[in-house]
Design an enzyme around this catalytic site. Structure first.
Site, PDB file in Angstrom:
ATOM      1  N   GLY A 103     -68.502 -22.201 -38.707  1.00  0.00           N
ATOM      2  CA  GLY A 103     -69.486 -21.483 -39.529  1.00  0.00           C
ATOM      3  C   GLY A 103     -70.438 -20.674 -38.668  1.00  0.00           C
ATOM      4  O   GLY A 103     -70.674 -20.998 -37.518  1.00  0.00           O
ATOM      5  N   CYS A 104     -70.991 -19.589 -39.249  1.00  0.00           N
ATOM      6  CA  CYS A 104     -71.887 -18.704 -38.484  1.00  0.00           C
ATOM      7  C   CYS A 104     -73.352 -19.062 -38.675  1.00  0.00           C
ATOM      8  O   CYS A 104     -74.227 -18.361 -38.188  1.00  0.00           O
ATOM      9  CB  CYS A 104     -71.679 -17.260 -38.888  1.00  0.00           C
ATOM     10  SG  CYS A 104     -70.180 -16.574 -38.228  1.00  0.00           S
ATOM     11  N   ILE A 105     -73.637 -20.104 -39.422  1.00  0.00           N
ATOM     12  CA  ILE A 105     -75.047 -20.357 -39.712  1.00  0.00           C
ATOM     13  C   ILE A 105     -75.404 -21.822 -39.503  1.00  0.00           C
ATOM     14  O   ILE A 105     -74.676 -22.697 -39.776  1.00  0.00           O
ATOM     15  CB  ILE A 105     -75.417 -19.882 -41.136  1.00  0.00           C
ATOM     16  CG1 ILE A 105     -76.893 -20.139 -41.476  1.00  0.00           C
ATOM     17  CG2 ILE A 105     -74.553 -20.536 -42.188  1.00  0.00           C
ATOM     18  CD1 ILE A 105     -77.759 -18.956 -41.213  1.00  0.00           C
TER      19      ILE A 105
END
Lengths: 105, 161
Positions: A103-105
């Site tokens: 995930g990017c967050i």
């Protein structure tokens, strides 16, 4: 103690970055031993994060994003960085025996 | 263990654009850096300052005029894009899509990257030009000159957004 923890990890396979190859082979004892190797002393607060990550993995087959963890548990962003120094996304995933988070967050 | 023995990385990002679509890339990269244990510094200059200006950072808009890159079902022809409210409508749609991906709104995202240990700076020269003071910026942001920023950026990977 040292020999005991070493033996816990003896039969565990890791990739070259230090993530467990088979997340299903994880046990809390293995998590404790990995944490010790990474220099993290696990407290109840750490276990809130680890248990949530394991629960999410069982439900979805993926490591949860940090945002998901901080939104769903009492551990907030500042605290999770203090609990898992050196990059909480990777360090927490390693201790929980999960793959590298995507995930990017 | 061998895989932990690399030298520490450091990322410095110069954020110069304050439209909604250009606010996210520096924040996402800084946050990703911190999640991976990489030191992160964010320097906001010119229109980028809106991202850390308290009164503005939750009202950033996307341009509907002269923007050929919008997603097909966002797409608004330039002649229609000039109508009042079009930019606000497009911004509302983009905010909704961003929220669906579980990315926070800009003001919350700035707080998130700061909680994660990112250092945030406003460009002194741009702030003087826009009559902004440190009190106008989000709490915890510092004011910095270009030379001081370059000192901080020594040895870092630098990105200009």
């Amino acid at each position: 103690m040292t020999t005991a923890t070493a033996s816990v990890l003896d039969n565990v396979a890791f990739d070259k970055e230090g993530f467990m190859v088979d997340a299903h082979a994880w046990t809390p004892d293995i998590g404790e031993a990995i944490a010790q190797n990474l220099g993290v002393h696990l407290t109840d607060r750490h276990w809130i994060v680890i248990n949530f990550a394991r629960k999410e993995f069982d439900a979805t087959g993926q490591s949860p994003t940090l945002r998901k963890i901080t939104k769903s548990t009492p551990v907030d962003t500042k605290e999770i960085y203090a609990l898992f120094p050196g990059g909480p996304a990777k360090v927490a995933a390693k201790i929980a025996g999960l793959g590298k988070p995507t995930g990017c967050i | 263990m061998d895989y932990e023995m690399k030298p520490p990385r450091k990322l410095c990002i110069i954020s110069s654009k304050g439209s909604l679509d250009m606010a996210y890339p520096p924040l996402i990269l800084a946050n990703a850096a911190r999640m991976s244990g990489i030191e992160a510094h964010l320097f906001f200059t010119f229109w980028g300052l809106d991202i850390i200006t308290k009164k503005k950072n939750n009202k950033l808009n996307i341009s509907t005029v002269g923007n050929p890159n919008m997603h097909p079902w966002f797409h608004i022809p330039t002649l229609i894009g000039v109508l009042p409210g079009m930019s606000a409508a497009a911004s509302w749609m983009m905010n909704r899509e961003i929220a669906k991906l579980d990315f926070p709104p800009v003001d919350e995202f700035v707080q998130l990257v700061m909680d994660a240990g990112t250092c945030v700076y406003g460009c002194k020269m741009s702030m003087d030009m826009m009559k902004l003071t440190k009190e106008d910026l989000v709490e915890g942001a510092d004011v910095l000159g270009a030379m001081e920023f370059l000192e901080i950026a020594d040895g870092a990977q630098v990105l200009f957004v």
